[in-house]
Design a protein around this motif. Sequence first.
Motif, PDB file in Angstrom:
ATOM      1  N   GLY A   1      49.451  15.998  26.638  1.00  0.00           N
ATOM      2  CA  GLY A   1      49.440  16.346  25.292  1.00  0.00           C
ATOM      3  C   GLY A   1      49.457  17.690  25.100  1.00  0.00           C
ATOM      4  O   GLY A   1      50.206  18.317  24.198  1.00  0.00           O
ATOM      5  N   VAL A   2      48.762  18.452  25.925  1.00  0.00           N
ATOM      6  CA  VAL A   2      48.599  19.869  25.926  1.00  0.00           C
ATOM      7  C   VAL A   2      49.871  20.609  25.834  1.00  0.00           C
ATOM      8  O   VAL A   2      50.315  21.611  25.364  1.00  0.00           O
ATOM      9  N   ILE A   3      50.745  19.918  26.797  1.00  0.00           N
ATOM     10  CA  ILE A   3      51.976  20.983  27.235  1.00  0.00           C
ATOM     11  C   ILE A   3      53.091  20.279  26.317  1.00  0.00           C
ATOM     12  O   ILE A   3      53.993  21.174  25.861  1.00  0.00           O
ATOM     13  N   ALA A   4      53.141  19.010  26.022  1.00  0.00           N
ATOM     14  CA  ALA A   4      54.239  18.541  25.239  1.00  0.00           C
ATOM     15  C   ALA A   4      54.073  18.579  23.592  1.00  0.00           C
ATOM     16  O   ALA A   4      55.235  18.784  23.148  1.00  0.00           O
ATOM     17  N   ARG A   5      52.762  18.513  23.202  1.00  0.00           N
ATOM     18  CA  ARG A   5      52.836  18.871  21.759  1.00  0.00           C
ATOM     19  C   ARG A   5      52.602  20.357  21.340  1.00  0.00           C
ATOM     20  O   ARG A   5      52.522  21.205  22.004  1.00  0.00           O
ATOM     21  N   ARG A   6      53.129  20.594  20.078  1.00  0.00           N
ATOM     22  CA  ARG A   6      53.242  21.670  19.636  1.00  0.00           C
ATOM     23  C   ARG A   6      52.467  22.061  18.364  1.00  0.00           C
ATOM     24  O   ARG A   6      52.445  23.191  17.706  1.00  0.00           O
ATOM     25  N   ASN A   7      51.840  21.125  17.885  1.00  0.00           N
ATOM     26  CA  ASN A   7      50.857  21.361  16.767  1.00  0.00           C
ATOM     27  C   ASN A   7      49.328  21.810  17.202  1.00  0.00           C
ATOM     28  O   ASN A   7      49.023  21.026  18.224  1.00  0.00           O
ATOM     29  N   LEU A   8      49.085  22.904  16.822  1.00  0.00           N
ATOM     30  CA  LEU A   8      47.553  23.270  17.428  1.00  0.00           C
ATOM     31  C   LEU A   8      46.446  22.291  17.234  1.00  0.00           C
ATOM     32  O   LEU A   8      45.770  22.204  18.246  1.00  0.00           O
ATOM     33  N   LEU A   9      46.547  21.449  16.330  1.00  0.00           N
ATOM     34  CA  LEU A   9      45.298  20.532  16.191  1.00  0.00           C
ATOM     35  C   LEU A   9      45.399  19.494  17.342  1.00  0.00           C
ATOM     36  O   LEU A   9      44.524  18.971  17.775  1.00  0.00           O
ATOM     37  N   VAL A  10      46.750  19.011  17.475  1.00  0.00           N
ATOM     38  CA  VAL A  10      46.823  17.822  18.356  1.00  0.00           C
ATOM     39  C   VAL A  10      46.571  18.356  19.918  1.00  0.00           C
ATOM     40  O   VAL A  10      46.057  17.592  20.730  1.00  0.00           O
ATOM     41  N   ILE A  11      46.920  19.667  20.093  1.00  0.00           N
ATOM     42  CA  ILE A  11      46.748  20.316  21.257  1.00  0.00           C
ATOM     43  C   ILE A  11      45.236  20.291  21.581  1.00  0.00           C
ATOM     44  O   ILE A  11      44.437  20.030  22.549  1.00  0.00           O
ATOM     45  N   TYR A  12      44.340  20.508  20.507  1.00  0.00           N
ATOM     46  CA  TYR A  12      42.849  20.637  20.535  1.00  0.00           C
ATOM     47  C   TYR A  12      42.208  19.251  20.835  1.00  0.00           C
ATOM     48  O   TYR A  12      41.479  19.357  21.470  1.00  0.00           O
ATOM     49  N   MET A  13      42.937  18.287  20.141  1.00  0.00           N
ATOM     50  CA  MET A  13      42.579  16.850  20.491  1.00  0.00           C
ATOM     51  C   MET A  13      42.818  16.516  21.941  1.00  0.00           C
ATOM     52  O   MET A  13      42.063  15.664  22.340  1.00  0.00           O
TER      53      MET A  13
END
Lengths: 166, 101
Positions: free
Chosen positions: B22-34
């Motif tokens: 998730g940290v690498i593939a997603r680009r929304n900061l909030l989702v990276i935090y989750m």
Amino acid sequence: MQDILFYIFAYLALQFGFLVVANPFSRNPVTSAMFLVLTIASLAGLFVLLHAFFLAAVQVLVYAGAVMVLFLFVIMLLDLRAEERERLRTFEVVAGLISAGAILFIFLATLVHSPPGIQQSPTAEGGTIALGRLLFSHYLLPFEIVSVLLLVAMVGVVLLSKKNLK
Amino acid sequence: MNVGLGHYLVVSALLFALGLFGVIARRNLLVIYMSLELMLNAANLALVAFSRFTNNLDGQILVFFVITVAAAEVSVGLALIVALYRKRRSAHVEDLTAMKL
């Protein structure tokens, strides 16, 4: 009975965790946050199976309660309409799969090559009394330092949230 | 087959890998935090399992501290995201190019 519950909670935690990072139906951060709440609740179930009762309660109260409410507040503060159209790009998905697969391979290879030994029947009970006794005797200094850390975080957040940051 | 330490460690490793993905593939900061929270939770699960199967409560104390530090980290990180959003009107990692050459 406990084994069946373990499999149920483990499956739920992994399924909801997958829906947090790569939900095929929605890219909305609110959906991700809701599934993260469910993941945390399933993990609390696993904690109960491990007889870590106090930590299960703290997990639900602090994570599912406080932290996720903070997340939802911030999501509602930021107006994130454009996110719903976001699609995963092939390059990033491949990069993510490679790195996640690599670290998973390292973990599982370690586990296979040095398996946990034959366990005697586990007796550690993470009740409030046992944890509290340990926390206030042997771990008193780290406990106090953590309170200072929380104070620092609070001051930092108040400063960062000021209207005109200098 | 009896559920032992190995089963919990496999679940924890899978959760950690999911979070990393998730940290690498997603680009929304909030989702990276989750996803970061997911990784912290996976580590917590491994610690609690170790503590249970080695009859040693120290691991659970460590989880207690991890939860506290994670709460502090989330509050500071979200305040940073809000401050960033005020400046840039975006919570997307692609729009944060100030340090790009």
